[in-house]
Design an enzyme around this catalytic site. Structure first.
Site: not given
Length: 395
Positions: A98, A145, A214
């Site tokens: 989410d 990605r 990330s």
């Protein structure tokens, strides 16, 4: 643009026209039919929809409340008190599902003990070009990605503020909310981006996550370096402490599994020095473990799911030792069973998160993990989750 609008309308039509089927599968969720989901429904949806469309559908269905409330009752032994809050159970939904705070209430209904929204960037951004999500069903894994695709702080703030009072009650009832912060791709001042996130969303969060791990935003992981991390976190903590009111969120840092021993020591040192409230261990990996079978295993991006499980658990073990167990850890990476959850807890995690397991096993996996975890705790002589935290280090 016309093609994108057409695809969106088509997907919305699937949601509306498929209501009867969704209600039927909702019934199966309520009755806990794990086998149906894992063997038939989820593979069927994956044949019909590409990964990103399936993700959008899942968020939409959850946000509309079409999935019923899980009937499993969390026992007292699953309760954890950490980060200044009570958690009814230790199983949360990881950031990435989410991203924009659209489905928070629906996720609580599935039985999660906490929800983490995000990553949210200051300004809206599209993220990386499509395709950018790839399933590896043979490996129960996903490569993504996405690149921090986000509606931006303003939109997410408006969305979460509309349910602020509801969240305050949920938090009091043991269902906290976390918000994961990212930086814009074109930003030249990462600290300013994260500080803006703290100012905007901090008042709405029980904990904030500084996502510097990330692999899909150029240069982001370099922020895990000792000097860069100290500068960034000092700014974030300063902004957190400056928030008005008594409701100040905990600050956690999400780290990568692809770190050297020195990197881990440096992160632990900075976290202890600055008084960081917690760590999230780990993000996806850029490594490709030997034995991956999926045809798309060579796609660029972060790998999540079962192949990440052991690497994540080992990183939890190391970070717990490096911080002497004084900094709470949320363990994430490859959790799909109670055994997976308990391994991370015994390695040092106070809480765990899952996401990829939902893709392959469906919503029943949430209750399954909790039920199995409770049974394993009893079997191994633990009276509560808290008793099991870091147990491997006491042997």
């Amino acid at each position: 643009m016309a093609w994108r609008q057409l695809r969106k309308r088509a997907l919305d039509a699937v949601i509306i026209l498929g209501g009867g089927g969704l209600l039927f599968t909702s019934y199966l969720t309520a009755t806990g039919d794990d086998h149906f989901y894992a063997e038939y429904l989820m593979p069927g949806l994956q044949r019909l929809l590409d990964p990103e469309s399936a993700h959008r559908l899942a968020v939409r269905v959850t946000s509309l409340g079409l999935l019923p409330r899980a009937t499993f009752q969390d026992s007292d032994m699953l309760e954890v008190k950490v980060l200044g809050h009570k958690f009814r159970n230790p199983v949360g939904i990881a950031a990435g599902f989410d991203k924009n705070g659209e489905a928070v209430d629906g996720l609580y209904k599935l039985g999660f003990g906490f929800v983490e929204v995000g990553s949210v960037t200051p300004q809206p951004q599209e993220g990386n070009p499509r395709p950018r999500v790839f399933r590896l069903p043979e490996d129960q894994a996903v490569i993504n990605r996405y690149g921090f695709n986000s509606h931006g702080l303003s939109v997410v703030e408006h969305r979460l503020r509309a349910r602020q009072q509801k969240q305050a009650q949920l938090t009091a009832d043991g269902l906290p909310l976390g918000i994961n912060l990212g930086k814009n791709k074109t930003s030249e001042d990462a600290a300013a981006d994260y500080a803006e996130g703290v100012r905007t969303l901090g008042p709405l969060a029980d904990y904030l996550v500084v996502n510097v791990s990330s692999p899909n935003t150029a240069g982001l992981r370099s922020l895990q370096g000792k000097t860069e991390l100290r500068h960034l976190l000092s700014k974030v903590l300063q902004e957190r402490d400056a928030l008005k009111g008594t409701r100040k969120p905990a600050v956690l840092v999400k780290i990568a599994p692809d770190l050297t021993a020195q990197d881990k020591e440096d992160i632990a040192s900075v976290a202890r020095e600055l008084g960081i409230d917690g760590l999230i261990v780990t993000n996806t990996t850029v490594s490709r473990p030997v034995g991956l079978q999926g045809a798309l295993r060579s796609e660029t991006g972060g790998l999540s799911g079962k192949p990440l499980r052991d690497l994540s658990t080992q990183t939890i073990r190391e970070m717990y030792a490096l911080t002497q167990g004084r900094i709470p850890i949320i363990g994430v990476g490859g959790v799909s069973s109670g055994q997976d959850a308990l391994e991370k807890i015994q390695a040092g995690a106070s809480l765990v998160q899952l996401y990829t397991a939902l893709i392959f096993l469906g919503p029943p996996v949430v209750v399954r993990v909790k039920r199995e975890l409770e049974a394993l705790l009893k079997e191994r002589g633990f009276t509560t989750v808290t008793d099991a935290i870091g147990a491997d280090h006491r042997r």
